[in-house]
Each structure stands twice: as structure tokens, then as C-alpha cells.
Write a protein that holds these residues in place. Structure first.
Motif, PDB file in Angstrom:
ATOM      1  N   GLY A   1       0.626  -1.206  -0.111  1.00 21.42           N
ATOM      2  CA  GLY A   1      -0.047   0.079  -0.070  1.00 21.42           C
ATOM      3  C   GLY A   1       0.716   1.126   0.139  1.00 21.42           C
ATOM      4  N   THR A   2       2.030   1.184   0.281  1.00 23.25           N
ATOM      5  CA  THR A   2       2.938   2.355   0.325  1.00 23.25           C
ATOM      6  C   THR A   2       3.356   2.764  -1.276  1.00 23.25           C
ATOM      7  OG1 THR A   2       4.917   1.131   0.410  1.00 23.25           O
ATOM      8  CG2 THR A   2       3.973   1.889   2.517  1.00 23.25           C
ATOM      9  N   VAL A   3       3.882   4.062  -1.404  1.00 22.77           N
ATOM     10  CA  VAL A   3       3.936   4.502  -2.855  1.00 22.77           C
ATOM     11  C   VAL A   3       5.368   4.995  -2.854  1.00 22.77           C
ATOM     12  CG1 VAL A   3       3.360   6.040  -4.655  1.00 22.77           C
ATOM     13  CG2 VAL A   3       1.756   5.087  -3.071  1.00 22.77           C
ATOM     14  N   TYR A   4       5.938   4.554  -4.045  1.00 27.46           N
ATOM     15  CA  TYR A   4       7.301   4.980  -4.314  1.00 27.46           C
ATOM     16  C   TYR A   4       7.152   6.376  -5.242  1.00 27.46           C
ATOM     17  CZ  TYR A   4      12.356   5.140  -5.804  1.00 27.46           C
ATOM     18  OH  TYR A   4      13.448   5.414  -6.115  1.00 27.46           O
ATOM     19  N   TRP A   5       6.954   7.238  -4.678  1.00 28.29           N
ATOM     20  CA  TRP A   5       6.536   8.453  -5.505  1.00 28.29           C
ATOM     21  C   TRP A   5       7.526   9.140  -6.577  1.00 28.29           C
ATOM     22  CZ3 TRP A   5       1.650  10.113  -4.974  1.00 28.29           C
ATOM     23  CH2 TRP A   5       1.277   9.697  -4.061  1.00 28.29           C
ATOM     24  N   PRO A   6       8.839   8.731  -6.529  1.00 25.92           N
ATOM     25  CA  PRO A   6       9.571   9.545  -7.463  1.00 25.92           C
ATOM     26  C   PRO A   6       9.292   8.627  -8.894  1.00 25.92           C
ATOM     27  CG  PRO A   6      10.827   9.226  -5.559  1.00 25.92           C
ATOM     28  CD  PRO A   6       9.560   8.636  -5.394  1.00 25.92           C
ATOM     29  N   PHE A   7       8.731   7.329  -8.631  1.00 27.41           N
ATOM     30  CA  PHE A   7       8.615   6.483  -9.892  1.00 27.41           C
ATOM     31  C   PHE A   7       7.353   6.425 -10.484  1.00 27.41           C
ATOM     32  CE2 PHE A   7       9.096   1.929 -11.415  1.00 27.41           C
ATOM     33  CZ  PHE A   7       9.586   2.375 -12.498  1.00 27.41           C
ATOM     34  N   THR A   8       6.316   7.295  -9.876  1.00 31.74           N
ATOM     35  CA  THR A   8       4.810   7.048 -10.322  1.00 31.74           C
ATOM     36  C   THR A   8       4.695   8.167 -11.360  1.00 31.74           C
ATOM     37  OG1 THR A   8       4.427   9.164  -8.776  1.00 31.74           O
ATOM     38  CG2 THR A   8       4.078   6.923  -7.858  1.00 31.74           C
ATOM     39  N   GLU A   9       3.553   7.622 -12.239  1.00 27.42           N
ATOM     40  CA  GLU A   9       3.184   8.347 -13.343  1.00 27.42           C
ATOM     41  C   GLU A   9       2.437   9.709 -12.995  1.00 27.42           C
ATOM     42  OE1 GLU A   9       3.222   7.998 -16.966  1.00 27.42           O
ATOM     43  OE2 GLU A   9       4.984   6.705 -16.165  1.00 27.42           O
ATOM     44  N   ILE A  10       2.003   9.829 -11.869  1.00 30.73           N
ATOM     45  CA  ILE A  10       1.148  10.855 -11.457  1.00 30.73           C
ATOM     46  C   ILE A  10       2.235  12.017 -11.034  1.00 30.73           C
ATOM     47  CG2 ILE A  10       1.082  10.224  -8.943  1.00 30.73           C
ATOM     48  CD1 ILE A  10      -2.030  11.549  -9.196  1.00 30.73           C
ATOM     49  N   VAL A  11       3.248  11.850 -10.627  1.00 33.91           N
ATOM     50  CA  VAL A  11       4.344  12.544 -10.344  1.00 33.91           C
ATOM     51  C   VAL A  11       4.967  13.095 -11.797  1.00 33.91           C
ATOM     52  CG1 VAL A  11       6.953  13.031  -9.702  1.00 33.91           C
ATOM     53  CG2 VAL A  11       5.038  12.108  -8.096  1.00 33.91           C
ATOM     54  N   SER A  12       5.123  12.255 -12.874  1.00 28.22           N
ATOM     55  CA  SER A  12       5.576  12.712 -14.012  1.00 28.22           C
ATOM     56  C   SER A  12       4.655  13.496 -14.758  1.00 28.22           C
ATOM     57  CB  SER A  12       5.781  11.503 -14.718  1.00 28.22           C
ATOM     58  OG  SER A  12       6.108  11.799 -16.140  1.00 28.22           O
ATOM     59  N   ALA A  13       3.174  13.517 -14.277  1.00 29.45           N
ATOM     60  CA  ALA A  13       2.197  14.052 -14.988  1.00 29.45           C
ATOM     61  C   ALA A  13       2.221  15.421 -14.337  1.00 29.45           C
ATOM     62  CB  ALA A  13       0.913  13.456 -15.077  1.00 29.45           C
ATOM     63  N   LEU A  14       2.635  15.567 -12.952  1.00 25.34           N
ATOM     64  CA  LEU A  14       2.676  17.078 -12.176  1.00 25.34           C
ATOM     65  C   LEU A  14       3.778  17.810 -12.736  1.00 25.34           C
ATOM     66  CD1 LEU A  14       1.591  15.763  -8.981  1.00 25.34           C
ATOM     67  CD2 LEU A  14       0.429  17.356 -10.143  1.00 25.34           C
ATOM     68  N   LYS A  15       4.855  16.945 -13.086  1.00 26.80           N
ATOM     69  CA  LYS A  15       6.115  17.651 -13.609  1.00 26.80           C
ATOM     70  C   LYS A  15       5.722  18.278 -15.095  1.00 26.80           C
ATOM     71  CE  LYS A  15       9.690  15.298 -11.114  1.00 26.80           C
ATOM     72  NZ  LYS A  15      10.692  14.357 -11.060  1.00 26.80           N
ATOM     73  N   LYS A  16       5.191  17.400 -16.130  1.00 28.68           N
ATOM     74  CA  LYS A  16       4.770  17.665 -17.263  1.00 28.68           C
ATOM     75  C   LYS A  16       3.859  18.993 -17.193  1.00 28.68           C
ATOM     76  CE  LYS A  16       5.792  13.296 -19.235  1.00 28.68           C
ATOM     77  NZ  LYS A  16       5.122  12.159 -19.819  1.00 28.68           N
ATOM     78  N   ALA A  17       2.778  18.935 -16.484  1.00 29.99           N
ATOM     79  CA  ALA A  17       1.898  20.172 -16.261  1.00 29.99           C
ATOM     80  C   ALA A  17       2.673  21.486 -15.943  1.00 29.99           C
ATOM     81  CB  ALA A  17       1.072  19.801 -15.237  1.00 29.99           C
ATOM     82  N   ALA A  18       3.497  21.336 -14.950  1.00 26.01           N
ATOM     83  CA  ALA A  18       4.491  22.487 -14.621  1.00 26.01           C
ATOM     84  C   ALA A  18       5.140  22.965 -15.857  1.00 26.01           C
ATOM     85  CB  ALA A  18       5.248  21.988 -13.281  1.00 26.01           C
ATOM     86  N   GLY A  19       5.716  21.994 -16.611  1.00 23.32           N
ATOM     87  CA  GLY A  19       6.626  22.701 -17.798  1.00 23.32           C
ATOM     88  C   GLY A  19       5.660  23.335 -18.710  1.00 23.32           C
TER      89      GLY A  19
END
Length: 285
Positions: A202-220
Motif C-alpha cells: 500500500g505504500t507508494v514509491y513517489w519518484p517513480f509514479t506516473e502521477i508525479v511525472s504528469a505533475l512535472k509535465k503540467a508544470a512545464g
């Protein structure tokens, strides 16, 4: 070996040659199988270079002697209860690069480990003796010398065959574990971890998630002076990555995703009397 007219002696010499050749062939088969195990029992490195790293390991292993192969296997591929086991296969991240570390080890009791260490060291000595010193140790010009040589080779073949059977068992176990690993890698559970970074617990390895990648792309795409509106980013992600939702990661909101990931900073700005959340990526991420 000098040719002799004595038929019994020549017959014994031929028998010694046959047995020596058989032992050497079996030793070569053992070394070849051991190289395959040493080259494949552990995998590690960045995913981008994983195949190249594996090929390099195979090539490096192919050049090693039996003694070096045995030395490498102990303490990593073969361990004892008193030896620290290889780390669990968890991903590591360096920037945006994913690394994988995965290994298989044979865990023995201290007594079993000590016995196997002694047995394999003796096998290395036996191999070197047969290859380099056998003729020095046996007078093959006499009947007694040939009898002694033949008896030594029969005993050597028995020892080598024992180690070959043992190694084949290890190879079969390794093959089964690799098959199980391959099935796991194809499973939905692993895909959820690999694609979404969601661990089975149930834990999440955040640096490897697609949602973090999407947030970075949105910021870009949307950032103003380095900051992007959380509301605007959520709308942008909904349009471009509709399957990436906070609920898939156990979060109730986008702000919780930003907070839990520890990858972004969050600030609140007032615009025309309205307070809203904005974010940007932390330095070093």
C-alpha cells in the motif's frame, strides 16, 4: 607418454588417458555450467543499460577461472545464516533514472556452508592437479604407477560427478526461480508497482509514479514564474492523462499528492481576493 611394447602396460596407459580425458571433459562441463549460474544469479543496474550490463557480466564471467568463480559465488550467491543476505529487490532512483537490484541466493546453515566451502576448494585443487600436475605425480611408465593413476582418476571422476549433480540441482532451482520471477514481472501487481509506483503493502514509491511525472509535465506547460496553479494542473492532467487520479494512490486530493510525494513545494497565493494553491518542483528533483 612413451609408447611401450608391453601390452598390459600400454592397455593401462590407454585406460589412464581415457579416464583423464573424461575427468577433464566433466570439469569443463562443470565450469561452463557454473559460469552460467554466476552470470545470471544477480541482476542490478539502471533499466536503460540492464541488457548491456548483463552481456558485459556474461563476457566477464567467461574469462574467469574455476577458482575465481567459486570465490565470487560464496558470500553472494551462496550465503550462510551468519552472512548478511543480499538486499531485497527494491528500486533505487538517481534523478529520473530507475535502477533495479534483484538476486537469488542459496542460504545454508553454518555447518553446510563450511562443508561446501571446503568441498569446492578441494574441487579447485583437484582441477588444477589434473590439468597441470597429474603426470608429475604418477609414473605412467610402470604398471604400479598406472594402477595408482587409474585409481586416482576413478576417485576424481566420482567427486566431479557429485559436484556436477549438485550444480545441476542449483541450475534447475535457478531456472525455476527465474521462471517465477518472469511470471511476477508480467503480473498486474508488478505492473501497478512498475507503472504507478504502488507497492503491494500500500505504500507508494513517489519518484517513480506516473502521477508525479504528469505533475512535472503540467508544470512545464503551465508554470508562471516557476509556479503552477494546482487547479489548472489538475485540469491539464485530466485532459492529457485521465487515468492519473489521486485516488489511485490513496490520496483524497491533488494537494495531498503534492504533499505526500515530498517532491514539490506548495504555496498559497491570493489573486483578486481569492486564495489558491500553487506548486513547483523542489530543487534536486
Amino acid at each position: 607418454m612413451t609408447a611401450m611394447s608391453d601390452t598390459p602396460l600400454q592397455s593401462l596407459q590407454d585406460d589412464v588417458q581415457r579416464l583423464l580425458g573424461r575427468c577433464l571433459l566433466r570439469l569443463q562441463h562443470y565450469e561452463r555450467a557454473l559460469k552460467a549460474i554466476v552470470a545470471h544469479y544477480a541482476v542490478s543496474g539502471p533499466t536503460e543499460t540492464l541488457m548491456a550490463d548483463r552481456d558485459a557480466r556474461i563476457a566477464d564471467t567467461a574469462r574467469k577461472t574455476l577458482g575465481l568463480l567459486v570465490g565470487e559465488l560464496f558470500g553472494s550467491g551462496i550465503v550462510t545464516n551468519a552472512t548478511e543476505s543480499p538486499p531485497e529487490p527494491i528500486p533505487a532512483s538517481t534523478g529520473s533514472t530507475l535502477s533495479i537490484r534483484m538476486g537469488i541466493a542459496l542460504n545454508l546453515t553454518d555447518t553446510e556452508f563450511a562443508q561446501l566451502t571446503s568441498d569446492l576448494k578441494d574441487l579447485v585443487v583437484l582441477r588444477n592437479t589434473l590439468v597441470h600436475h597429474f603426470i608429475e605425480q604418477h609414473d605412467l611408465g610402470t604398471l604400479d604407477g598406472c594402477h595408482d593413476a587409474r585409481n586416482a582418476l576413478v576417485e576424481a571422476q566420482t567427486r566431479i560427478d557429485h559436484h556436477l549433480r549438485q550444480l545441476n540441482e542449483w541450475g534447475n532451482d535457478l531456472g525455476r526461480l527465474q521462471q517465477q520471477t518472469a511470471e511476477h514481472l508480467r503480473s498486474e501487481e508488478f505492473r501497478n508497482f512498475f507503472v504507478n509506483g504502488n507497492h503491494p503493502d500500500g505504500t507508494v514509491y513517489w519518484p517513480f509514479t506516473e502521477i508525479v511525472s504528469a505533475l512535472k509535465k503540467a508544470a512545464g506547460e503551465l508554470a508562471v514564474d516557476g509556479w503552477v496553479s494546482v487547479e489548472e494542473a489538475a485540469a491539464w492532467i485530466s485532459e492529457h492523462y485521465p487515468d492519473q487520479l489521486p485516488g489511485a494512490y490513496g490520496c483524497r486530493s491533488w494537494r495531498q499528492v503534492l504533499h505526500e510525494s515530498r517532491i514539490f513545494e506548495i504555496r498559497y497565493f491570493e489573486t483578486e481576493g481569492l486564495r489558491s494553491a500553487w506548486y513547483r518542483e523542489k530543487r534536486g528533483h
